[in-house]
Scaffold this motif. Structure first.
Motif, PDB file in Angstrom:
ATOM      1  N   VAL A  84       0.866  -1.179   0.000  1.00 25.56           N
ATOM      2  CA  VAL A  84       0.000   0.000   0.000  1.00 25.56           C
ATOM      3  C   VAL A  84       0.901   1.225   0.000  1.00 25.56           C
ATOM      4  O   VAL A  84       1.935   1.247   0.663  1.00 25.56           O
ATOM      5  N   GLY A  85       0.520   2.225  -0.804  1.00 22.15           N
ATOM      6  CA  GLY A  85       1.351   3.411  -0.911  1.00 22.15           C
ATOM      7  C   GLY A  85       0.549   4.688  -0.813  1.00 22.15           C
ATOM      8  O   GLY A  85      -0.660   4.717  -1.059  1.00 22.15           O
ATOM      9  N   LYS A  86       1.226   5.753  -0.444  1.00 26.99           N
ATOM     10  CA  LYS A  86       0.621   7.087  -0.460  1.00 26.99           C
ATOM     11  C   LYS A  86       0.566   7.528  -1.916  1.00 26.99           C
ATOM     12  O   LYS A  86       1.488   8.166  -2.423  1.00 26.99           O
ATOM     13  N   HIS A  87      -0.542   7.152  -2.570  1.00 28.40           N
ATOM     14  CA  HIS A  87      -0.584   7.293  -4.024  1.00 28.40           C
ATOM     15  C   HIS A  87      -0.611   8.741  -4.486  1.00 28.40           C
ATOM     16  O   HIS A  87      -0.363   9.020  -5.663  1.00 28.40           O
ATOM     17  N   GLN A  88      -0.871   9.706  -3.571  1.00 25.38           N
ATOM     18  CA  GLN A  88      -0.850  11.106  -3.971  1.00 25.38           C
ATOM     19  C   GLN A  88       0.575  11.659  -4.053  1.00 25.38           C
ATOM     20  O   GLN A  88       0.791  12.727  -4.628  1.00 25.38           O
ATOM     21  N   ALA A  89       1.534  10.952  -3.469  1.00 23.78           N
ATOM     22  CA  ALA A  89       2.901  11.469  -3.414  1.00 23.78           C
ATOM     23  C   ALA A  89       3.538  11.473  -4.801  1.00 23.78           C
ATOM     24  O   ALA A  89       3.477  10.470  -5.519  1.00 23.78           O
ATOM     25  N   PRO A  90       4.142  12.587  -5.202  1.00 24.18           N
ATOM     26  CA  PRO A  90       4.804  12.638  -6.514  1.00 24.18           C
ATOM     27  C   PRO A  90       5.906  11.594  -6.623  1.00 24.18           C
ATOM     28  O   PRO A  90       6.685  11.381  -5.699  1.00 24.18           O
ATOM     29  N   GLY A  91       5.955  10.928  -7.756  1.00 17.66           N
ATOM     30  CA  GLY A  91       7.032   9.991  -8.040  1.00 17.66           C
ATOM     31  C   GLY A  91       6.975   8.683  -7.286  1.00 17.66           C
ATOM     32  O   GLY A  91       7.970   7.947  -7.246  1.00 17.66           O
ATOM     33  N   ILE A  92       5.809   8.348  -6.717  1.00 17.25           N
ATOM     34  CA  ILE A  92       5.762   7.128  -5.916  1.00 17.25           C
ATOM     35  C   ILE A  92       5.619   5.882  -6.775  1.00 17.25           C
ATOM     36  O   ILE A  92       6.050   4.794  -6.394  1.00 17.25           O
ATOM     37  N   ARG A  93       5.061   6.005  -7.987  1.00 12.43           N
ATOM     38  CA  ARG A  93       4.832   4.801  -8.785  1.00 12.43           C
ATOM     39  C   ARG A  93       6.127   4.036  -9.059  1.00 12.43           C
ATOM     40  O   ARG A  93       6.141   2.802  -8.884  1.00 12.43           O
ATOM     41  N   PRO A  94       7.222   4.675  -9.508  1.00  8.51           N
ATOM     42  CA  PRO A  94       8.452   3.890  -9.748  1.00  8.51           C
ATOM     43  C   PRO A  94       8.947   3.166  -8.499  1.00  8.51           C
ATOM     44  O   PRO A  94       9.455   2.047  -8.590  1.00  8.51           O
ATOM     45  N   VAL A  95       8.786   3.801  -7.330  1.00  7.41           N
ATOM     46  CA  VAL A  95       9.223   3.175  -6.085  1.00  7.41           C
ATOM     47  C   VAL A  95       8.376   1.940  -5.783  1.00  7.41           C
ATOM     48  O   VAL A  95       8.910   0.867  -5.447  1.00  7.41           O
ATOM     49  N   LEU A  96       7.059   2.085  -5.930  1.00 12.20           N
ATOM     50  CA  LEU A  96       6.172   0.946  -5.696  1.00 12.20           C
ATOM     51  C   LEU A  96       6.483  -0.199  -6.648  1.00 12.20           C
ATOM     52  O   LEU A  96       6.509  -1.374  -6.255  1.00 12.20           O
ATOM     53  N   GLU A  97       6.718   0.143  -7.897  1.00  8.34           N
ATOM     54  CA  GLU A  97       6.990  -0.892  -8.890  1.00  8.34           C
ATOM     55  C   GLU A  97       8.307  -1.608  -8.597  1.00  8.34           C
ATOM     56  O   GLU A  97       8.406  -2.837  -8.708  1.00  8.34           O
ATOM     57  N   GLU A  98       9.308  -0.837  -8.176  1.00  8.93           N
ATOM     58  CA  GLU A  98      10.604  -1.429  -7.860  1.00  8.93           C
ATOM     59  C   GLU A  98      10.494  -2.375  -6.660  1.00  8.93           C
ATOM     60  O   GLU A  98      11.067  -3.473  -6.665  1.00  8.93           O
ATOM     61  N   ILE A  99       9.748  -1.951  -5.634  1.00 10.64           N
ATOM     62  CA  ILE A  99       9.574  -2.796  -4.455  1.00 10.64           C
ATOM     63  C   ILE A  99       8.783  -4.051  -4.806  1.00 10.64           C
ATOM     64  O   ILE A  99       9.117  -5.163  -4.364  1.00 10.64           O
ATOM     65  N   ALA A 100       7.734  -3.913  -5.610  1.00 12.89           N
ATOM     66  CA  ALA A 100       6.932  -5.071  -6.023  1.00 12.89           C
ATOM     67  C   ALA A 100       7.792  -6.077  -6.798  1.00 12.89           C
ATOM     68  O   ALA A 100       7.704  -7.291  -6.565  1.00 12.89           O
ATOM     69  N   GLN A 101       8.618  -5.579  -7.703  1.00 16.57           N
ATOM     70  CA  GLN A 101       9.487  -6.470  -8.477  1.00 16.57           C
ATOM     71  C   GLN A 101      10.501  -7.166  -7.578  1.00 16.57           C
ATOM     72  O   GLN A 101      10.808  -8.348  -7.763  1.00 16.57           O
ATOM     73  N   PHE A 102      11.018  -6.439  -6.597  1.00 17.53           N
ATOM     74  CA  PHE A 102      11.964  -7.013  -5.649  1.00 17.53           C
ATOM     75  C   PHE A 102      11.322  -8.152  -4.858  1.00 17.53           C
ATOM     76  O   PHE A 102      11.918  -9.209  -4.661  1.00 17.53           O
ATOM     77  N   LEU A 103      10.102  -7.938  -4.417  1.00 19.40           N
ATOM     78  CA  LEU A 103       9.390  -8.964  -3.655  1.00 19.40           C
ATOM     79  C   LEU A 103       9.121 -10.193  -4.516  1.00 19.40           C
ATOM     80  O   LEU A 103       9.283 -11.333  -4.055  1.00 19.40           O
ATOM     81  N   CYS A 104       8.707  -9.962  -5.753  1.00 22.10           N
ATOM     82  CA  CYS A 104       8.467 -11.088  -6.666  1.00 22.10           C
ATOM     83  C   CYS A 104       9.753 -11.868  -6.921  1.00 22.10           C
ATOM     84  O   CYS A 104       9.748 -13.108  -6.934  1.00 22.10           O
ATOM     85  N   ALA A 105      10.850 -11.145  -7.112  1.00 23.25           N
ATOM     86  CA  ALA A 105      12.135 -11.798  -7.348  1.00 23.25           C
ATOM     87  C   ALA A 105      12.600 -12.585  -6.125  1.00 23.25           C
ATOM     88  O   ALA A 105      13.416 -13.510  -6.251  1.00 23.25           O
ATOM     89  N   SER A 106      12.061 -12.240  -4.961  1.00 26.55           N
ATOM     90  CA  SER A 106      12.389 -12.960  -3.729  1.00 26.55           C
ATOM     91  C   SER A 106      11.495 -14.175  -3.526  1.00 26.55           C
ATOM     92  O   SER A 106      11.561 -14.842  -2.487  1.00 26.55           O
TER      93      SER A 106
END
Length: 288
Positions: free
Chosen positions: A11-33
């Protein structure tokens, strides 16, 4: 033995500028784990992230065994309250300002998250508050709070007068701009701004903190978290009560707010070596 995880909610603070790349990077990291990943529905909708299941809070609570929250303390408060009935542990990555409960700096998420996923972490339980608003013998509102329950005067009105009881004992009638009933977690939030002390999260207690009291001898009180606190509206127009971010406005004379310790707890996960005092030192700038 530390719990190992299978399915992680993001879950992310979706109003925050530039949060999508961070969320995507974390999601990919979790999947890779090797973990299954689901997004909170509003986070997915407002960031446009695809490729992951977008689930409601109830669905996340039933399916996931860990939640990673990216944002500030406000984001964590709202989500923690929703997840409390399911007992899911929460890990907070701070993309806000203070971040007392989302305490992992965003620039260090990878090095902090990796050992947690490997089972190397500390668990910190936090108590919650719950209560009701009673009118004419009936419950008209219920709420759950991690930080505090706040009774406040109306925006344009004068002070509110409250009758305060703890357990079966009368404490005082108090006139003030309001009153805060805070958990140890909430002691570093509004209660701190109103002049209350900081309570360590392991203390089984809560705070009663007056907001701008009419009588300066009305001081903050630390109470054991047993029994019930009752606040009755004696005088004042348009008073309101707020359970964290959930509000009920236009309380009437005779309305009573009851507050007690909730049966639910929030479990925060921290990397090994985490220190509450280091968090205070960093966030409150207690530097030499």
């Amino acid at each position: 033995m530390a719990e190992r995880f299978r399915h992680v909610a993001i879950v992310g603070k979706h109003q925050a500028p530039g949060i999508r790349p961070v969320l995507e990077e974390i999601a990919q990291f979790l999947c890779a784990s090797g973990l299954d990943v689901s997004l909170e529905a509003d986070t997915a909708l407002n960031t446009g992230l695809t490729g992951y299941d977008a689930l409601s809070h109830e669905e996340l609570g039933r399916a996931c065994d860990l939640a990673v929250v990216i944002g500030g303390d406000g984001t964590m408060l709202g989500f923690a309250r929703e997840m409390a009935p399911y007992g899911i542990p929460l890990l907070g990555i701070n993309q806000g300002r203070l971040g007392f409960i989302t305490d992992i700096p965003i620039e260090r998420w990878r090095e902090s998250l990796a050992p947690v996923l490997a089972g190397d972490y500390e668990v910190e339980p936090r108590a919650m508050l719950e209560g009701e608003v009673w009118r004419d013998g009936e419950v008209i509102y219920t709420g759950l709070a991690l930080n505090d329950v706040v009774v406040s005067r109306g925006a344009t009105a004068g002070m509110v007068e409250l009758k305060i009881e703890v357990g079966e004992q009368f404490v005082a009638n108090m006139r003030a701009d309001g009153l805060i009933v805070a958990s140890p977690t909430g002691s570093t939030a509004y209660a701190l701004s109103a002049g209350g002390p900081i309570l360590h999260p392991s203390i089984a207690g809560w705070l009663l903190v007056p907001i701008a009291p009419h009588t300066l001898s009305n001081r903050p009180i630390v109470l054991p978290d047993l029994g019930e606190v009752r606040l009755e509206i004696v005088a004042g127009r348009d008073a309101s009560v707020n359970f964290d971010m959930q509000s009920l406005a236009s309380l009437l004379h005779g309305d009573t707010i009851t507050v007690r310790r909730s049966q639910h707890q929030v479990r925060f996960l921290h990397p090994q070596g985490w220190s509450y005092y280091a968090t205070l030192r960093r966030k409150l700038r207690w530097y030499l």
